[in-house]
Write a protein that holds these residues in place. Structure first.
Motif, PDB file in Angstrom:
ATOM      1  N   GLU A 261       0.906  -1.142   0.000  1.00  0.00           N
ATOM      2  CA  GLU A 261       0.000   0.000   0.000  1.00  0.00           C
ATOM      3  C   GLU A 261       0.951   1.199   0.000  1.00  0.00           C
ATOM      4  O   GLU A 261       1.415   1.645   1.061  1.00  0.00           O
ATOM      5  CB  GLU A 261      -0.888  -0.035   1.264  1.00  0.00           C
ATOM      6  N   CYS A 269      -1.524  -3.720   0.175  1.00  0.00           N
ATOM      7  CA  CYS A 269      -2.763  -3.167  -0.367  1.00  0.00           C
ATOM      8  C   CYS A 269      -3.848  -4.250  -0.380  1.00  0.00           C
ATOM      9  O   CYS A 269      -3.634  -5.330  -0.931  1.00  0.00           O
ATOM     10  CB  CYS A 269      -2.544  -2.622  -1.776  1.00  0.00           C
ATOM     11  N   PRO A 270      -4.989  -3.972   0.222  1.00  0.00           N
ATOM     12  CA  PRO A 270      -6.069  -4.957   0.266  1.00  0.00           C
ATOM     13  C   PRO A 270      -6.904  -4.975  -1.018  1.00  0.00           C
ATOM     14  O   PRO A 270      -7.853  -5.749  -1.120  1.00  0.00           O
ATOM     15  CB  PRO A 270      -6.917  -4.477   1.446  1.00  0.00           C
ATOM     16  N   SER A 271      -6.547  -4.155  -1.982  1.00  0.00           N
ATOM     17  CA  SER A 271      -7.406  -4.019  -3.158  1.00  0.00           C
ATOM     18  C   SER A 271      -6.851  -4.680  -4.416  1.00  0.00           C
ATOM     19  O   SER A 271      -7.370  -4.474  -5.508  1.00  0.00           O
ATOM     20  CB  SER A 271      -7.672  -2.533  -3.435  1.00  0.00           C
ATOM     21  N   CYS A 312      -4.390   4.171  -0.779  1.00  0.00           N
ATOM     22  CA  CYS A 312      -3.807   4.229  -2.124  1.00  0.00           C
ATOM     23  C   CYS A 312      -4.930   4.502  -3.133  1.00  0.00           C
ATOM     24  O   CYS A 312      -6.112   4.378  -2.799  1.00  0.00           O
ATOM     25  CB  CYS A 312      -3.075   2.924  -2.450  1.00  0.00           C
ATOM     26  N   CYS A 315      -7.608   1.731  -3.299  1.00  0.00           N
ATOM     27  CA  CYS A 315      -8.462   1.682  -2.102  1.00  0.00           C
ATOM     28  C   CYS A 315      -9.387   2.899  -2.069  1.00  0.00           C
ATOM     29  O   CYS A 315     -10.566   2.808  -1.728  1.00  0.00           O
ATOM     30  CB  CYS A 315      -7.614   1.616  -0.838  1.00  0.00           C
TER      31      CYS A 315
HETATM   32 ZN    ZN Z   1      -4.687  -0.057  -1.609  1.00  0.00          ZN
END
Ligand code: ZN
Length: 725
Positions: A261, A269-271, A312, A315
């Motif tokens: 991220e 980054c969770p996306s 980010c 996100c």
């Molecule tokens: Zn992210």
């Protein structure tokens, strides 16, 4: 219902026999008439399987050490009832023994011809052998036979743990293979069966070798540790933090860049869907190395506070389309849970995911339980809570999540593990009065009570943590906390009364240090109590003049950001006010002088008992405690006298009076030089003992003492110049 501790002490009193110096206290022990003298032992007979033979070899080694006897091991013919049996005796006249059917439980019976241990499973037999080993040590200590105990014993919680966060110990003695080997055998000795840790890059990842560095142990090291632990009935349980706290994996190597991220250091980054596949690869590696662990941690702790609003663009775009921060977080957790499931399936065994549940119960941003319904209930919730309140544990159970609870000895382990968080109370941030040893006992008691409330899920177990600087500074006295964790998560003690804690200190002194004579155990117990009292006095002084320097990461603001020059200002301010009882300069001085008497006595006495105990290494650590305290109070006295001298200088009516202060400043400067030398020696000593940054604390002291010395030298010169005129 009476707790194990109380029942035992009643049995002891009724029988009029010696105490039962065993940690954890067996839950049911009845004293009988026929004692066994281990010096007469002639045989160790054990059921014929690898695990039980291992337990027997441990007993054989212990008997050599305690009584100088080499007892041959013979094998018992296997019987159909699948019972595990261990016999230490003179012949084969075995006493009658009760049945214990609980997992990991055992029965132990002492008769005039020997001691018999019987269990339903190999872990139970191993734990019976550990109890017997401690009984042998007690018998040696007291020059007495083993009293005629009949013991029925089994654990209250299935998982009994020590926890550490590897990243905080990198480069220290704790994060070495040698220490982990030592820890594993220590944990086993006290019937703790989990060594749980957040791994970061402490473990090499086959799917992502790029993150390995000097902190990473080799695969061969881990394979050895995993097997050593397994033989000792300890499971190594890894956890891998994401999405916060994954710094050491993806932020320290270029290969980690794509996963970051980018706007928030330390985060993944969770996306990006590929990030979940990346994590699944890491999970596969961990499941493969830690092949006996039924659990894999996925972390997911303290995300919000580290993410902040540094989203980010990916996100951010999701949020612009209406997803909330909590929804993104919960989706990430669910992805990780699913990835553990897939990795486990691939490995062909059952592994449950475990997460730290603080985002749900802690109430960050004033929100609790938001989105928890999105998390599958096969996820175990780690409940870390280092001071009351513990009521959210039941909130997790109510929602169908099994719980692993984590307490910590924390905050005030400055020279020695803090035995008295409730003292001093004046000045301390209130929740900390029930932290540390209180937290360990209270949370276990609450967890045991919650298990009796009929919730749809259970507290499976608990552990004790501490954190790098808090641990290393007073290493290895924090083992007091881990043994207390064993006492409170194996048995069922029901309270934290002074008397219970007090008798635990006595027991700990003899058992942990493996004292060979009662006097040695008494000296250690007295050292813990008296030095703890000194430490409380040092804390009392600190709340007035803030002279404990070099600490960080404490919730109690009285310790953070202190400097020696500000301490002198605080002393000046105190001197200018009317003196209040308990808070006067003369009482600060008295506490220091008392501390000097106590620390001098223990620096002299503790080394005299080194040859009277087996755990010599731990005693070497303990001996450094009075030295550290002495160094501190000498510094406090120097600050008091320095403040006094400068005040006299300021109020001197004429040049002659100023001149007369020359010798005073010269003497203070000499004391400062001596103290600096002593601090230098302490720094070396701590670095030798811990191989690290526990000495940061002392390096900061060195820097500040340099500053003080310069000030005193200038004052000397000033007085000298006056002389010349
Ligand atoms: Zn992210």
């Amino acid at each position: 219902m009476l707790g194990g501790v109380l029942m035992c002490s009643l049995a002891v009193r009724a029988g009029g026999v010696a105490r039962l110096d065993v940690i954890p206290a067996p839950r049911d022990a009845v004293a009988g008439a026929s004692a066994f003298d281990p010096a007469t032992a002639a045989v160790i007979a054990v059921s014929d399987n690898a695990e039980d033979r291992f337990a027997a070899r441990g007993l054989m080694a212990a008997l050599r050490e305690t009584h100088g006897i080499d007892c041959p091991i013979t094998l018992l013919a296997s019987n159909s009832s699948n019972s595990h049996q261990l016999w230490l005796g003179t012949g084969n006249q075995m006493p009658s023994i009760p049945e214990v059917s609980q997992p990991e439980g055992y029965a132990l019976a002492v008769g005039s011809t020997g001691v018999l241990v019987r269990a339903r499973d190999d872990a139970g037999l191993f734990y019976g052998a550990q109890t017997l080993i401690q009984l042998l040590e007690q018998a040696r200590r007291e020059h007495a036979p083993i009293p005629g105990w009949t013991i029925r014993d089994w654990p209250n919680f299935a998982w009994r743990a020590r926890y550490f966060d590897a990243s905080q110990y990198f480069g220290s003695v704790v994060a070495t293979r040698a220490n982990l080997e030592h820890e594993i055998t220590q944990l086993a000795r006290y019937k703790l069966n989990w060594l749980c840790f957040d791994a970061y890059n402490f473990v090499p990842f086959a799917s992502f070798p790029a993150c390995a560095n000097a902190n990473t142990l080799s695969l061969a090291d881990w394979n050895n540790l995993v097997e050593l632990a397994h033989r000792n009935h300890v499971t190594l349980v890894p956890s891998l933090q994401s999405f916060a706290q994954i710094y050491d994996v993806i932020w320290t190597c270029d290969a980690g860049k794509p996963y970051r991220e980018a706007t928030a250091p330390g985060l993944i980054c969770p996306s990006r869907p590929e990030n979940v596949r990346f994590l699944q690869g890491l999970y596969t590696d961990l499941i493969s190395v830690f092949k006996y662990s039924p659990v894999l941690g996925i972390g997911c702790s303290e995300t919000g506070m580290q993410w902040g609003t540094n989203f980010c663009p990916l996100c951010k775009a999701r949020m612009d389309h209406g997803e909330t921060e909590e929804q993104i977080y919960c989706k990430h957790v669910r992805d990780c849970v699913e990835a553990v499931g897939l990795a486990a399936k691939q490995a062909g065994r059952a592994v449950r995911p475990m997460m730290w549940g603080d985002e749900f119960y802690m109430g960050y941003n004033g929100k609790r339980w938001t989105g928890i319904e999105m998390i599958p209930t096969n996820t175990i919730m780690g409940h870390w809570m280092y001071w009351p309140s513990y009521e959210y544990m039941s909130g997790l159970l109510q929602r169908g999540f099994d719980v692993f609870f984590l307490s910590a000895t924390y905050q005030h382990n400055i020279y020695l593990v803090d035995l008295s968080p409730q003292t001093p109370s004046d000045g301390k941030w209130a929740p900390l009065l029930n932290s540390g040893v209180r937290n360990i006992a209270d949370q276990a008691i609450q967890a045991a009570a919650d298990n009796e409330k009929g919730f749809p899920a259970r507290v499976i177990g608990g552990g004790c943590a501490t954190f790098s600087q808090h641990d290393i500074r007073c290493w290895d006295t924090t083992w007091f906390a881990y043994l207390l964790q064993s006492e409170y998560s194996w048995g069922r003690p029901t309270n934290t009364d002074e008397a219970v804690m007090d008798s635990f200190i006595d027991k700990f002194a003899g058992v942990y240090y493996q004292a060979r004579i009662p006097e040695a155990a008494r000296v250690i117990a007295a050292a813990y109590r008296d030095l703890d009292a000194v430490k409380s006095d040092i804390e009392r002084n600190n709340y007035l003049i803030h002279d404990i320097i070099g600490l960080y990461d404490l919730q109690d603001q009285g310790y953070n950001g202190n400097t020696l020059s500000n301490a002198i200002k605080s002393i000046d301010a105190l001197a200018a006010q009317p003196q209040v009882p308990g808070k006067s300069l003369s009482e600060i001085r008295q506490r220091c002088e008392n501390a000097l008497r106590q620390t001098a006595a223990y620096r002299k006495q503790l080394p005299t008992i080194l040859s009277d105990m087996d755990n010599v290494e731990s005693l070497q650590f303990l001996i450094s405690a009075p030295h550290k305290m002495e160094n501190h109070v000498k510094r406090t006295l120097l600050l008091l006298d320095t403040s006094d001298a400068f005040r006299k200088m300021t109020s001197a009516p004429d040049a002659a009076a100023k001149e007369a202060l020359g010798p005073t400043f010269s003497d203070l400067e000499k004391r400062c030089v001596d103290l600096r030398a002593d601090t230098r020696i302490l720094t070396d000593e701590i670095e030798d003992l811990t191989r690290t940054g526990g000495a940061d604390f002392y390096r900061q002291a060195l820097t500040q003492l340099d500053g003080l010395q310069q000030r005193l030298a200038a004052a000397c010169q000033n007085a000298g110049n006056l002389e010349k005129r």
